[in-house]
Design a protein around this motif. Structure first.
Motif, PDB file in Angstrom:
ATOM      1  N   LEU A 221       0.808  -1.220   0.000  1.00 26.02           N
ATOM      2  CA  LEU A 221       0.000   0.000   0.000  1.00 26.02           C
ATOM      3  C   LEU A 221       0.843   1.274   0.000  1.00 26.02           C
ATOM      4  O   LEU A 221       0.334   2.346  -0.291  1.00 26.02           O
ATOM      5  N   GLY A 222       2.106   1.167   0.330  1.00 24.43           N
ATOM      6  CA  GLY A 222       2.964   2.345   0.395  1.00 24.43           C
ATOM      7  C   GLY A 222       3.282   2.903  -0.979  1.00 24.43           C
ATOM      8  O   GLY A 222       3.647   2.177  -1.906  1.00 24.43           O
ATOM      9  N   VAL A 223       3.121   4.208  -1.131  1.00 26.03           N
ATOM     10  CA  VAL A 223       3.435   4.910  -2.378  1.00 26.03           C
ATOM     11  C   VAL A 223       4.825   5.519  -2.255  1.00 26.03           C
ATOM     12  O   VAL A 223       5.124   6.203  -1.278  1.00 26.03           O
ATOM     13  N   SER A 224       5.689   5.253  -3.231  1.00 25.14           N
ATOM     14  CA  SER A 224       7.029   5.824  -3.207  1.00 25.14           C
ATOM     15  C   SER A 224       7.281   6.757  -4.392  1.00 25.14           C
ATOM     16  O   SER A 224       8.232   7.525  -4.381  1.00 25.14           O
ATOM     17  N   ASP A 225       6.430   6.689  -5.404  1.00 21.38           N
ATOM     18  CA  ASP A 225       6.586   7.527  -6.599  1.00 21.38           C
ATOM     19  C   ASP A 225       5.242   8.148  -6.943  1.00 21.38           C
ATOM     20  O   ASP A 225       4.209   7.487  -6.825  1.00 21.38           O
ATOM     21  N   LEU A 226       5.280   9.402  -7.370  1.00 22.52           N
ATOM     22  CA  LEU A 226       4.044  10.035  -7.805  1.00 22.52           C
ATOM     23  C   LEU A 226       4.330  11.025  -8.912  1.00 22.52           C
ATOM     24  O   LEU A 226       5.452  11.498  -9.070  1.00 22.52           O
ATOM     25  N   THR A 227       3.290  11.275  -9.695  1.00 21.73           N
ATOM     26  CA  THR A 227       3.369  12.282 -10.744  1.00 21.73           C
ATOM     27  C   THR A 227       2.306  13.331 -10.463  1.00 21.73           C
ATOM     28  O   THR A 227       1.281  13.040  -9.840  1.00 21.73           O
ATOM     29  N   GLY A 228       2.567  14.548 -10.921  1.00 21.84           N
ATOM     30  CA  GLY A 228       1.634  15.630 -10.653  1.00 21.84           C
ATOM     31  C   GLY A 228       1.457  16.548 -11.844  1.00 21.84           C
ATOM     32  O   GLY A 228       2.296  16.606 -12.736  1.00 21.84           O
ATOM     33  N   ASP A 229       0.343  17.262 -11.819  1.00 22.20           N
ATOM     34  CA  ASP A 229       0.095  18.311 -12.808  1.00 22.20           C
ATOM     35  C   ASP A 229      -0.532  19.503 -12.098  1.00 22.20           C
ATOM     36  O   ASP A 229      -0.637  19.515 -10.878  1.00 22.20           O
ATOM     37  N   HIS A 230      -0.941  20.502 -12.843  1.00 22.67           N
ATOM     38  CA  HIS A 230      -1.455  21.753 -12.284  1.00 22.67           C
ATOM     39  C   HIS A 230      -0.451  22.311 -11.259  1.00 22.67           C
ATOM     40  O   HIS A 230      -0.815  22.641 -10.131  1.00 22.67           O
TER      41      HIS A 230
ATOM     42  N   GLN B 211       7.736  20.119 -20.114  1.00 20.86           N
ATOM     43  CA  GLN B 211       6.332  20.399 -20.428  1.00 20.86           C
ATOM     44  C   GLN B 211       5.499  20.677 -19.185  1.00 20.86           C
ATOM     45  O   GLN B 211       4.273  20.621 -19.231  1.00 20.86           O
ATOM     46  N   GLY B 212       6.139  20.927 -18.030  1.00 20.57           N
ATOM     47  CA  GLY B 212       5.397  21.238 -16.821  1.00 20.57           C
ATOM     48  C   GLY B 212       4.948  20.020 -16.045  1.00 20.57           C
ATOM     49  O   GLY B 212       4.064  20.122 -15.200  1.00 20.57           O
ATOM     50  N   SER B 213       5.539  18.880 -16.330  1.00 19.05           N
ATOM     51  CA  SER B 213       5.199  17.673 -15.572  1.00 19.05           C
ATOM     52  C   SER B 213       6.035  17.623 -14.296  1.00 19.05           C
ATOM     53  O   SER B 213       7.065  18.276 -14.177  1.00 19.05           O
ATOM     54  N   LEU B 214       5.597  16.841 -13.344  1.00 22.53           N
ATOM     55  CA  LEU B 214       6.295  16.717 -12.070  1.00 22.53           C
ATOM     56  C   LEU B 214       6.383  15.242 -11.703  1.00 22.53           C
ATOM     57  O   LEU B 214       5.389  14.518 -11.773  1.00 22.53           O
ATOM     58  N   GLU B 215       7.587  14.808 -11.342  1.00 21.36           N
ATOM     59  CA  GLU B 215       7.795  13.456 -10.840  1.00 21.36           C
ATOM     60  C   GLU B 215       8.454  13.571  -9.475  1.00 21.36           C
ATOM     61  O   GLU B 215       9.418  14.310  -9.304  1.00 21.36           O
TER      62      GLU B 215
END
Length: 111
Positions: free
Chosen positions: A20-29, A63-67
């Protein structure tokens, strides 16, 4: 536990609690307080309003993406939530989480 859902393919992934643990995420806005960082930087990431700050490696795309790669997995992170980025006590910026993944469950990023 349900560890991921892939709605387009109508699949649900189940597994043990450790997944269940999240170690990676992507974001926008993305919203920045000043100039946006470039390339890869070390920042703190806060995933809940009163949550603990987690050290992370943050990469801002052209392009404004976030990792964001968290130094340790965090439970209860889902698309639609916000991530706030800090440099010490200074807010650098924030984004809306659009995808999550885990090194413990490779291949499920952005499902």
């Amino acid at each position: 536990y349900v560890v991921a859902i892939d709605a387009p393919s109508n699949r649900v992934f189940i597994g043990v609690g450790d997944l269940l643990g999240v170690s990676d995420l992507t974001g926008d806005h993305l919203r920045w307080c000043g100039a946006a960082p470039t390339g890869e930087v070390r920042l703190g990431a806060q995933l809940r309003a009163h949550g603990e700050e987690v050290p992370a490696t943050v990469t801002v795309g052209i392009q404004g993406s976030l990792e964001v790669t968290l130094d340790r997995p965090v439970r209860g992170v889902a698309p639609g939530q916000s991530v706030v980025l800090y440099d010490g006590t200074r807010v650098v910026g924030s984004a809306t989480i659009v995808g999550t993944g885990s090194r413990a469950r490779p291949g499920l990023l952005n499902v």
